[in-house]
Design a protein around this motif. Sequence first.
Motif, PDB file in Angstrom:
ATOM      1  N   ARG A   1       0.853  -1.191   0.000  1.00  0.00           N
ATOM      2  CA  ARG A   1       0.000   0.000   0.000  1.00  0.00           C
ATOM      3  C   ARG A   1       0.884   1.233   0.000  1.00  0.00           C
ATOM      4  O   ARG A   1       0.867   2.022   0.907  1.00  0.00           O
ATOM      5  CB  ARG A   1      -0.898   0.010   1.229  1.00  0.00           C
ATOM      6  CG  ARG A   1      -1.635  -1.296   1.402  1.00  0.00           C
ATOM      7  CD  ARG A   1      -2.881  -1.219   2.230  1.00  0.00           C
ATOM      8  NE  ARG A   1      -2.960  -0.082   3.110  1.00  0.00           N
ATOM      9  CZ  ARG A   1      -3.598   1.051   2.822  1.00  0.00           C
ATOM     10  NH1 ARG A   1      -4.175   1.172   1.654  1.00  0.00           N
ATOM     11  NH2 ARG A   1      -3.650   2.018   3.673  1.00  0.00           N
TER      12      ARG A   1
ATOM     13  N   SER B   1      -1.400   5.247   6.639  1.00  0.00           N
ATOM     14  CA  SER B   1      -1.777   6.509   6.034  1.00  0.00           C
ATOM     15  C   SER B   1      -1.412   7.639   6.990  1.00  0.00           C
ATOM     16  O   SER B   1      -1.712   7.580   8.165  1.00  0.00           O
ATOM     17  CB  SER B   1      -3.281   6.476   5.788  1.00  0.00           C
ATOM     18  OG  SER B   1      -3.670   7.563   5.028  1.00  0.00           O
TER      19      SER B   1
ATOM     20  N   GLN C   1      -3.063   8.456  -1.637  1.00  0.00           N
ATOM     21  CA  GLN C   1      -3.444   7.066  -1.823  1.00  0.00           C
ATOM     22  C   GLN C   1      -4.866   6.832  -1.354  1.00  0.00           C
ATOM     23  O   GLN C   1      -5.299   7.408  -0.358  1.00  0.00           O
ATOM     24  CB  GLN C   1      -2.505   6.165  -1.043  1.00  0.00           C
ATOM     25  CG  GLN C   1      -2.676   4.728  -1.441  1.00  0.00           C
ATOM     26  CD  GLN C   1      -1.594   3.863  -0.871  1.00  0.00           C
ATOM     27  OE1 GLN C   1      -1.253   3.984   0.290  1.00  0.00           O
ATOM     28  NE2 GLN C   1      -1.066   2.965  -1.679  1.00  0.00           N
TER      29      GLN C   1
ATOM     30  N   ARG D   1      -8.948   0.548  -0.846  1.00  0.00           N
ATOM     31  CA  ARG D   1      -9.677  -0.442  -1.636  1.00  0.00           C
ATOM     32  C   ARG D   1     -10.960  -0.798  -0.913  1.00  0.00           C
ATOM     33  O   ARG D   1     -10.927  -1.339   0.178  1.00  0.00           O
ATOM     34  CB  ARG D   1      -8.835  -1.697  -1.807  1.00  0.00           C
ATOM     35  CG  ARG D   1      -7.775  -1.595  -2.856  1.00  0.00           C
ATOM     36  CD  ARG D   1      -7.348  -2.993  -3.279  1.00  0.00           C
ATOM     37  NE  ARG D   1      -6.214  -2.913  -4.170  1.00  0.00           N
ATOM     38  CZ  ARG D   1      -4.947  -2.986  -3.754  1.00  0.00           C
ATOM     39  NH1 ARG D   1      -4.697  -3.162  -2.471  1.00  0.00           N
ATOM     40  NH2 ARG D   1      -3.958  -2.905  -4.618  1.00  0.00           N
TER      41      ARG D   1
ATOM     42  N   TYR E   1     -12.805   1.768  -5.575  1.00  0.00           N
ATOM     43  CA  TYR E   1     -11.605   2.340  -4.949  1.00  0.00           C
ATOM     44  C   TYR E   1     -11.950   3.725  -4.434  1.00  0.00           C
ATOM     45  O   TYR E   1     -12.374   4.593  -5.197  1.00  0.00           O
ATOM     46  CB  TYR E   1     -10.493   2.409  -6.002  1.00  0.00           C
ATOM     47  CG  TYR E   1      -9.142   2.758  -5.449  1.00  0.00           C
ATOM     48  CD1 TYR E   1      -8.460   1.871  -4.622  1.00  0.00           C
ATOM     49  CD2 TYR E   1      -8.537   3.963  -5.771  1.00  0.00           C
ATOM     50  CE1 TYR E   1      -7.214   2.191  -4.121  1.00  0.00           C
ATOM     51  CE2 TYR E   1      -7.286   4.288  -5.270  1.00  0.00           C
ATOM     52  CZ  TYR E   1      -6.628   3.390  -4.456  1.00  0.00           C
ATOM     53  OH  TYR E   1      -5.395   3.703  -3.953  1.00  0.00           O
TER      54      TYR E   1
ATOM     55  N   SER F   1       1.183   5.811  -6.606  1.00  0.00           N
ATOM     56  CA  SER F   1       0.698   5.251  -5.353  1.00  0.00           C
ATOM     57  C   SER F   1      -0.782   4.870  -5.397  1.00  0.00           C
ATOM     58  O   SER F   1      -1.279   4.240  -4.483  1.00  0.00           O
ATOM     59  CB  SER F   1       0.923   6.260  -4.228  1.00  0.00           C
ATOM     60  OG  SER F   1       0.453   7.529  -4.620  1.00  0.00           O
TER      61      SER F   1
ATOM     62  N   ASP G   1      -3.555   2.529  -6.329  1.00  0.00           N
ATOM     63  CA  ASP G   1      -3.546   1.155  -6.832  1.00  0.00           C
ATOM     64  C   ASP G   1      -4.926   0.733  -7.302  1.00  0.00           C
ATOM     65  O   ASP G   1      -5.690   0.163  -6.546  1.00  0.00           O
ATOM     66  CB  ASP G   1      -2.985   0.174  -5.810  1.00  0.00           C
ATOM     67  CG  ASP G   1      -3.127   0.669  -4.390  1.00  0.00           C
ATOM     68  OD1 ASP G   1      -2.317   0.320  -3.557  1.00  0.00           O
ATOM     69  OD2 ASP G   1      -4.088   1.417  -4.133  1.00  0.00           O
TER      70      ASP G   1
END
Lengths: 676, 817
Positions: free
Chosen positions: A429, B632, B642, B645, B657, B814, B816
């Motif tokens: 992540r 985070s 970022q 998910r 997302y 970053s 995803d």
Amino acid sequence: MLGFLKRPIVLTTDINVNVVVLTGVGLLSRLWRLTYPRAVVFDEVYYGQYISFYMKRVFFLDDSGPPFGHMLLALGGYLGGFDGNFVWNRIGAENALITQSRLMLLESVLIFFNLLAVLSFLKFSNCQKHSPFCLSWWFWLALTGVSCSCAVGIKYMGVFTYLLVLSVAAVHAWHLIGDRTLSNVCVFCHLLARAVALLVVPAVLYVLFFYVHLILLYRSGPHDQIMSSAFQASLEGGLSRITQGQPLEVAFGSQVTLKNVFGKPLPCWLHSHQNTYPMIYENGRGSSHQQQVTCYPFKDVNNWWIIKDPGRHQLVVSSPPRPVRHGDVVQLVHGMTTRFLNTHDVAAPLTPHSQEVSCYVDYNISMPAQNLWRLEIVNRESDTDVWKTILSEVRFVHVNTSAILKLSGAHLPDWGFRQLEVVGEKLPRGYHGSTAWNVEEHRYGQSQEQKERELELHSPTQVDFSRNLSFMARFSELQWRMLTLRSDDSEHKYSSTPLEWVTLDTNIAYWLHPRSSAQIHLLGNVVIWASGGLATAVYTLLFLWYLLRRRRQICDLPEDAWQRWVLAGAVCAGGWAVNYLPFFLMEKTLFLYHYLPALSFQILLLPVVLQHVNDHLCRSQLQRNLLSALVVAWCSSACHVSNALRPLTYGDKELSPDELKALRWKNSWDILIRKH
Amino acid sequence: MLCATGRLLAATTLPAPPRGRGSAPRCRRRELHFPGHSEQPFCDFLAGRLTRPSVLRARRVILRRGRMPPATGGGLTGSELRARRGRCGPQTARPASRDVAAEAAAPSPKRSAVSSQRLEAAGRWALLALVTLLSFATRFHRLEEPRHICWDETHFGKMGSYYINRTFFFDVHPPLGKMLIGLAGYLSGYDGTFLFQKPGDKYEHHSYMGMRGFCAFLGSWLIPFAYLTVLDLSKSLPAALLTAALLTFDTGCLTLSQYILLDPILMFFIMAAMLSMVKYNSCADRPFSAPWWFWLTLTGISLAGALGVKFVGLFIILQVGLNTISDLWHLLGDLSLSLVTVGKHLTARILCLIVLPLALYMATFAIHFMVLNKSGPGDGFFSSAFQSRLSGNNLHNASVPEHLAYGSVITVKNFRMAIGYLHSHRHLYPEGIGARQQQVTTYLHKDYNNLWIIKKHNTNSDPLDPSFPVEFVRHGDIIRLEHKETSRNLHSHYHEAPLTRKHYQVTGYGINGTGDSNDFWRIEVVNRKFGNRIKVLRSRIRFIHLVTGCVLGSSGKVLPRWGWEQLEVTCTPYLKETLNSIWNVEDHINPKLPNISLDVLQPSFPEILLESHMVMIRGNNGLKPKDNEFTSKPWHWPINYQGLRFSGINDTDFRVYLLGNPVVWWLNLLSIALYLLSGSVLAIAMQRGAQLPAEVEGLSQVLLRGGGQVLLGWMLHYFPFFLMGRILYFHHYFPAMLFSSMLTGILWDTLLRLCAWSVASSRLARSIHVVGVLSLLLGTAYSFYLFHPLAYGMVGPLAQDPQSPMAGLRWLESWDF
């Protein structure tokens, strides 16, 4: 010996007291000089009382620490006094390491600079009224900046006082902007001077401290391991002895050791050994039974890996060497066992959400080797960057499963020799240090044969040229580590909570005589602490009262008295608040001495409040006399208490258990009583 | 020029009557404004001077409304907007309003003015309806997808089910949000039987749309609320529209509103509180009127709601508190108001903003405890006395002997929440960790291995022998605790504890109750005199090891696998009183003693409330990030570094997302920087007393006051996270993001107006403003078109693949998806 041990405590009380007289009286005398000559009498009382208080102190000190007594005699020039104080502190610091008082000393130096910063700021704002841009104006302004940076440089706690000074300065600057009698240019000059003195100078000085620090400390030491490989390599001795002269660019065929960048819980290197993962774990899950890959916190020949080009068979560096670049696919061959670093869809031993990482053993059981890794250089400048020893942080991304080689932080059980677990992280992540590795030791492999290679791995790396890290890089790394280093919140017998400080429900025993019951405690003077607290409360209430009344256009105080009252409060009560309240948010272990900076501000507030009560609240001469009498009584009780606690402060007297019990005024005080 | 401004002001603000009268003092204000007292806002200055009662009403208007801006182009841009966006038909009033309003300000308004005002009002309503409709449409579009549990739905859906099943559970957040989710589920026919085990589980036939629909419903209101707030703060439709567009077209807000989560509920209450606060501020010219009371009460209710959902609600409480303080400060400084009136104001605020929310907040807890009356997974977190309330718990309606006696079989629970019972089992400490003796741990669940027998230290005779008289254990007695299952004594010695190295190890030692002097403990009741008996459940006791003088405690640290991940028990040499070393007796079996009912021990409501808060706070503090994991960080959030998910990983999965629309977020980020820059330039200019033209000054008032309030909201909802030690997630930023979007709306509208003003030609000026606002609106809409698969879900290859729906849109590595 005894003498050295005593000093720290002596110091703090003394500085507080000094400051009370000097700054407090200085401030007050300035305040009253302007308007109320009648208060001279009162101030005399004050001053006399304090002096006698100090004379007693001096007396105490005379028999314990001569330098300090001499210093106090030079009370006339108070700055001189401070300087002497400071020098003396340093002497103390050097000698008193045996007890924990080193911290204590830092506190007192911090207090000194805190107060110096505030004092010089007040002086400065005083100059501002009369003659801006004169010599003393510049002097005080610069001194404010310098002492702020010193305070911050001593302990990060100094930041609070710095912020206080900055915000008071900002408010003043805002008024200055609003002052339409000044020209734009003039205002700009004012602002510029303040910005330079209060922002640029402290920042430069702060960096300078580190510069000197790093210049002085150029040898490796016990805390090397916390720093990155690059930092360590820049120190004399230690790692640089090994890495000096390594080839810079990692090429196919290079032999390397790979260190994890994050290095928590322990700094360690990618490692493998003959042992395999147990077939079945304790909890019944199965493994691949292939060779273990771990992270090992010690230097070892099993930490060596060879970077291999998947398309060729050689394990040596061709000439010219072909450097490895960002995005290249490589295989990692374990030097001692010549097995390939591999990961596959098998749960890792302790982190079942990630993949197991192993050195591949072909058991012929339809579990093919998956040993291709794509190299990503994290701190590259361009996409064609070359992998550099020490400097590059790289990630290994598994080609088949896109898992990333990672240090999970868990300790393997006995079968893994308590080494650290290495896994393939399937769901990365974002960037994290635990997935990044850097080459620490490096040489170009020369030997074709395994036996030869093992010999080569055992031999030290050759020396070619040296490399140095720029100061700014080292500074920023050191700074970052200092700010992020979290010490374990270890419990301590004398740790306390901020709430206990105000009520003085706690103490710290510094020293106990090996045989007798003589002991030294950090223990406040109950009277002073109580009156400090009282002064703060009185100030707050009075301030609110005046503020609300002024809002309704009822001015109890003349404008300039009000301004001074506000400024004194902002500095003293504000200083107390900024040095005290943040502790409620801190999670580290706290001690009573953390409160001393705040206390010193609180004590400053005391004369301010008394003066105010005398000037503005006492209507008749009788009331004034009453107040003076009260102050005398208060001072003598403070003296009495300090005298009573003297044995605990200086530790120069043996006390019987009964006497000690009698001194235990609060149940929460932990006074050491020997059992016989 | 001055009076022209007054006229314009009247034109752009809504209800007309007081405005006309307001224009005269307003002109005066401009003259009065500059001299001296720079630190005082000029309104106060004015308040300090104008004391004639006859001016009072008009002056109050200025005080509150007078800040509102000028907007030279305001009416005109409205017309331009209308011309291009056919839908806003009723806005025809706006172009005319300039002259009309001027007439309206005149003593006798004409009929046309009245009708155009009506039209204008209708236009505003239509626009509001449009914004609301669009918001609902985007939030409810494809709400049922995916038909499986997404992300934290597994928690909050499950907790909703707990309410329906009435089983007691524990969560770190206050109960209101989950209660509402449960209620929505209950009303929509969900029966509480779905297990909500893990993300990805299919809902099958279970009805989940009620709960999702409820969250989406509340989430949809965010946009009209933001729209109205900005409209009220800036009095400018384009600014409000821009804000609404930013929020409607933000994929993050959209995603977060579409699932069974606490965030839409929390944000609903936050925005409701903000809106009603702004509204009641603008009612300040008619205090104690019905709308004033209405908005004030609504603020209080929303505050209670926000705090009732998550403790993050404290930030909006802080904001309303600051606003109220400054409000009261102004009132206090208004010498035309008597102290009695000020007192009334103060009382009204205390009543509506402190007493009412507090009562409501406590009421939610009362309902929470009333509804959840069955034993469930949360029992172990709470004290023994608490558990006796829950039916199904073995303490419910139980009866036990009241006083501890020798020979009693007991369980000992640590007083600190979530530590559990003193426990031992037939496993030894592993080689190399202290002495190789039997482990002693704490364990959160009820188990036979939690049972201990309390015995005299010096005899091993069976005290339950009927021939002996009952002997009670008293404070200060020396005792021995024998583990019932293994017959080993609780033991400690000078070996370091397995995890807390400064403490001593605690083990089980001896055979059949025969050990050594290291098994002796002094039992003490906290704050009691010697010789007192020890009460079950009620007495807070400590065990002091006789030989070493240390205190039995639990460090709360989790043992490694060899200790079955139970918690470490140590003997601490630090005698400081902490909850970790205080215990109470929970179960108590002694056939020789009479039982008493535990009902007398049932805690009162304040006790329950306090305890549940302690447990929640501790739970929150317990959520620490792990060292070797990516976590985070607050600084990641505004840059949209970022996402999260929500569902799916691989290219065959249905993927959702949570990521902010980068265009919106980066625009917000830019706006904050721009705001700080332009705000400080304007503030310094005003402080220097620069003679700003009236239009510019009006605009800068909007920017500094309206924008300032919103900026404060952003800061209050963002910066505290930097100080938090608990684990943080991206979605924590969303309340702050709402404020940031409002700021963007206000800022760009004002900046464009300033730009337009600086251009001489009025035609050009108009077009600058219109083109600017339109391009921002269309830009965000287009970016939403690009990024909408993130929120509405996508299947197919990941973004690297050119075939992917998101191909080419992975602007940051970053992200995803």
